[in-house]
Design a protein around this motif. Structure first.
Motif, PDB file in Angstrom:
ATOM      1  N   LEU A 160      26.492  44.372  41.651  1.00  0.00           N
ATOM      2  CA  LEU A 160      25.355  44.225  40.742  1.00  0.00           C
ATOM      3  C   LEU A 160      24.860  45.560  40.208  1.00  0.00           C
ATOM      4  O   LEU A 160      23.813  45.635  39.572  1.00  0.00           O
ATOM      5  CB  LEU A 160      24.210  43.492  41.456  1.00  0.00           C
TER       6      LEU A 160
ATOM      7  N   GLN B 215      22.750  30.853  43.104  1.00  0.00           N
ATOM      8  CA  GLN B 215      22.922  31.612  41.869  1.00  0.00           C
ATOM      9  C   GLN B 215      23.405  30.720  40.731  1.00  0.00           C
ATOM     10  O   GLN B 215      22.938  30.828  39.595  1.00  0.00           O
ATOM     11  CB  GLN B 215      23.920  32.759  42.084  1.00  0.00           C
TER      12      GLN B 215
ATOM     13  N   ARG C 298      20.772  37.230  33.489  1.00  0.00           N
ATOM     14  CA  ARG C 298      20.151  38.443  32.927  1.00  0.00           C
ATOM     15  C   ARG C 298      20.114  38.393  31.411  1.00  0.00           C
ATOM     16  O   ARG C 298      19.103  38.722  30.782  1.00  0.00           O
ATOM     17  CB  ARG C 298      20.922  39.683  33.385  1.00  0.00           C
TER      18      ARG C 298
ATOM     19  N   VAL D 265      25.003  35.935  37.581  1.00  0.00           N
ATOM     20  CA  VAL D 265      23.869  36.848  37.445  1.00  0.00           C
ATOM     21  C   VAL D 265      23.858  37.475  36.055  1.00  0.00           C
ATOM     22  O   VAL D 265      22.798  37.654  35.438  1.00  0.00           O
ATOM     23  CB  VAL D 265      23.921  37.939  38.533  1.00  0.00           C
TER      24      VAL D 265
END
Length: 787
Positions: A652, A94, A285, A281
């Motif tokens: 998430l 990640q 995004r 993340v």
């Protein structure tokens, strides 16, 4: 005027100020190492990412426990070690993805100085600048290397980022300029005298694009919790080993297995990992939406924002403008007005957006300027003096004209329609005079129209729904700004405030800024004061902007958000840059921050519940002096099904709740009662079934496993609320997986986990205690929420 730099500096051919360095001179300096090529990286290297994810305090602790199980066996009890390896791998992958995204975006968003070479001007990356390069300077340009001024036309440099002084410094030929400052007004050129690591820009550029998890309330809170837990590990390990030797006997392997089983769940290593993953993340995004997050703690700050201060131009309206009409004064013919406007457009080498729009429709008459005054957001006018054609100024009517003039009233009336109105007038003195503009004789009102961004209305509605207050703070005329804001249905927009009438006393200013919504004629210093006033009332403020006049406020706001097309100075100080220049991206940015922080707090409740019941079990079992009821694989199973796997999904998930301060207190307040109930229920079950001689040790252990799993599952249910279909599936899948492990004779069934649910009395005891425990968890949660 060249200045030597470091031991590599030798006598060099001086550049021509007009044409800049030649190709040979550039090559000469590159060969001598006199370049600005300082590595600026958007994050850690691949090696650093691997090392920091693998070599952690918690991986070391769990790795030692895993090594013990590998030595004494069986391998089933070492499953927790493989989970750590998988989680560490996920963290590395990640962060590598986030690193690649940030590196691409940082290149797009960097400042690009205009450099003269071989008589031509080219935009270069900062790293391509060499010593003695001649760099052109214009409004909003970030100064990327140290140097001296070679040419100046009303050049004003804002050094507030370096000195803290908000007033721009007037620069003349020969004056020094420092990297990290920016051009507030005027134009000119500089010669680079310090490049690379000797210039301030080296540190500033690296800091601006760094991908790092610096200190924040969230991170420091988690670290504080984990430090306390680390201190508990050693005495808990000693107590468990002593207890196991005393109760189990002299079998070292059984004692070590009991110790490992007790200690592993005390270490919430997944909480730190999930925090990093959630941040990474979130950055990825937002990167896909062309949003550059320059500091990861900005994600946390976004989640706490309750007030957004937005500039009008470039935020609610598009940057470009067009000339709508010219209203002449006192019968002056429009042709003469257009000639003066065209001459002003050509006289300014770096015109602002308003002058660009005027010059597009007004051709130059060829007048020769004798003096120029570039536009400044502080004085709100620009002008030029022409040989044989007088002194002309163009600026805000309410600044250039005295109150009561009919032209000023007409400008107010036109501005109330949402149009931008400038006054063209004759000055009674040269524009470079110390007392300019002096007395201004109006010649015409120049009406410009700005296009409202189509996404602005929807963005304002989103913030209203999320209980985030939007305040429009603009340097334009207050009535005009209010008309634009009112067209977007912003509350209280029809009663705008002229910032020149605002009080200077901090408390009174805070009262006024809290009360009103739209402010016009705001100076750069006032924007900063208004942000500070809101912060003094406990507001968490995000400031958006794209112009030089927004830099001070962006720097002082809790979160600075700059438009990608804005000045390099705004991009340098902002934590977040909207590279698509769309105000509509901001709701996604705020929503992402809330999602990240809200979900980290949610899963923190799960991990710390496990830590609390693990500590309680280790202490009570050690003190009572009975065999530890679990094998390491039992707690691996419970932790994976009630915490580890669900936490990845919950971290998430969507979450729109605004983050609040007091993370540690709030999480411990919820996790501690649940952990105590789970631990106490497990101990009660185990002590009750130990008295049943008809049950085998495996069946007694199974009863404790069932009780702990069911109470932990109910904690998961409480944390996962409010329920949607996928959360129900998540809980059901966890229950089904546990049922398989408890009853199935197949792969990963009861034999593998060493469970035996065949003794009915112990199972009934486990279920009864679990139901009571789940009820107490629910009562405790209800009382805490109501409290």
């Amino acid at each position: 005027m060249s200045t030597a730099q470091g031991p590599l500096a030798e006598p060099r051919t001086e550049p021509d100020v007009r044409t800049g360095l030649t190709a040979d001179q550039v090559a000469e300096r590159k060969a001598a190492g006199l370049t600005n090529d300082v590595p600026t990286r958007a994050g850690r290297t691949v090696g650093e990412i691997v090392r920091t994810n693998v070599f952690t305090r918690f991986n070391a602790i769990v790795g030692v426990l895993f090594a013990i199980i590998l030595v004494i066996g069986p391998i089933q009890d070492g499953l927790f070690g493989f989970v750590i390896l998988i989680n560490t791998g996920i963290g590395i992958v990640q962060e590598l993805r986030a690193k690649r995204t940030l590196e691409r975006l940082a290149i797009i968003g960097e400042a690009r100085p205009r450099v003269r070479r071989d008589g031509a001007v080219a935009e270069l990356s900062p790293s391509a600048v060499v010593l003695d390069d001649v760099i052109e300077l214009g409004p909003g340009d970030k100064i990327v290397v140290d140097g001296v001024v070679l040419a100046a036309e009303g050049l004003e440099v804002d050094e507030s980022l370096l000195t803290g002084e908000s007033d721009p410094v007037h620069k003349q030929v020969g004056d020094p300029v420092l990297s990290g400052s920016f051009v507030a007004a005027g134009s000119g050129a500089q010669q680079a005298t310090k490049v690379g690591r000797q210039a301030y820009a080296a540190q500033l550029a690296e800091e601006a694009s760094r991908f790092t998890l610096v200190d924040s309330e969230l991170r420091s809170g988690i670290n504080k919790i984990l430090k306390i837990i680390t201190y508990l590990l050693v005495p808990a390990a000693a107590l468990i080993i002593y207890s196991q030797f005393r109760t189990v006997g002299a079998d070292l392997h059984d004692a070590l297995r009991g110790m490992v089983a007790a200690l592993v769940p005390m270490v919430p290593e997944g909480l730190v990992l999930l925090t990093s993953i959630a941040f990474a993340v979130g950055v990825v995004r937002l990167g896909k939406r062309r949003c550059l997050v320059q500091e990861l703690p900005a994600m946390e700050g976004l989640a706490r924002v309750d007030t957004v201060c937005a500039d009008k131009t470039g935020t609610l309206t598009e940057n470009g403008m067009r000339l709508a009409r010219i209203v002449t004064v006192d019968g002056l013919d429009e042709q003469s007005v257009r000639a003066a406007l065209g001459a002003l457009g050509v006289a300014d080498p770096r015109p602002n957006a308003s002058l660009v729009a005027v010059a597009e429709w007004c051709p130059s008459p060829g007048w020769a300027p004798t003096a120029t005054a570039p536009f400044s957001s502080a004085r709100k006018w620009s002008g030029a003096s022409f040989d044989g054609h007088g002194d002309w100024v163009l600026g805000a009517p309410d600044v250039l004209l005295a109150e009561g003039r009919p032209e000023r009233a007409e400008a107010e009336r036109i501005g109330a329609e949402g149009l931008r109105v400038l006054l063209l007038g004759r000055s009674d003195r040269p524009v470079d005079d110390a007392d300019a503009p002096g007395t201004v004789t109006p010649a015409a009102l120049v009406v410009l129209e700005q296009k409202v961004r189509p996404e602005a209305a929807g963005t304002l509605r989103y913030f209203a729904e999320q209980d985030v207050e939007v305040k429009v703070i603009s340097g334009d005329n207050a009535v005009s700004v209010g008309a634009v804001a009112a067209s977007l249905d912003l509350p209280h927009a029809r009663t705008p405030v002229d910032a020149r009438e605002l009080p200077t006393e901090p408390a009174a200013l805070a009262d006024e800024v809290e009360r009103a919504t739209v402010f016009g004629r705001v100076t750069p210093a006032q924007k900063r004061d208004m942000v500070g006033a809101l912060q003094s009332r406990g507001r968490s403020v995000a400031m958006t902007g794209d112009g030089v006049n927004d830099v001070l406020a962006l720097k002082d706001a809790d979160i600075g958000v700059a438009m990608g097309s804005g000045s390099p100075a705004t991009r340098a100080v902002a934590q977040i840059v909207l590279l698509d220049n769309s105000f509509a991206t901001l709701p996604y940015v705020v929503a992402e921050g809330r999602r990240v922080i809200g979900n980290i707090e949610r899963v923190a409740n799960l991990f710390l519940t496990k830590t609390v019941y693990s500590v309680l079990l280790a202490i009570v079992i050690g003190a009572v002096g009975v065999p530890f009821p679990f094998l390491p694989r039992h707690l691996t199973l419970i932790g994976a099904l009630t915490i580890g796997i669900p936490a990845f999904f919950l971290a998430l998930a969507p979450n729109t709740e605004r983050a609040r301060t007091g993370f540690v207190r709030r999480v411990l307040r919820l996790a501690t009662p649940s952990g105590v109930i789970a631990g106490a229920g497990t101990v009660v079950t185990y002590l009750l079934v130990l008295g049943d001689a008809s049950a085998t040790p495996v069946q007694q252990s199974t009863a404790a496993v069932v009780t702990l799993y069911l109470i932990a599952l109910w904690v998961l249910v409480a944390v996962a609320r409010p329920f949607v279909w996928w959360k129900a599936v998540l809980v059901a899948a966890s229950a089904a997986a546990f049922a398989h492990a408890l009853f199935s004779p197949f792969v990963l069934g009861a034999r593998f986990w060493e469970l035996d649910p065949g003794h009915l009395p112990t199972m009934l005891t486990a279920l009864t205690v679990a139901v009571v425990g789940a009820f107490l968890v629910e009562v405790g949660r209800f009382a805490l929420v109501r409290g």
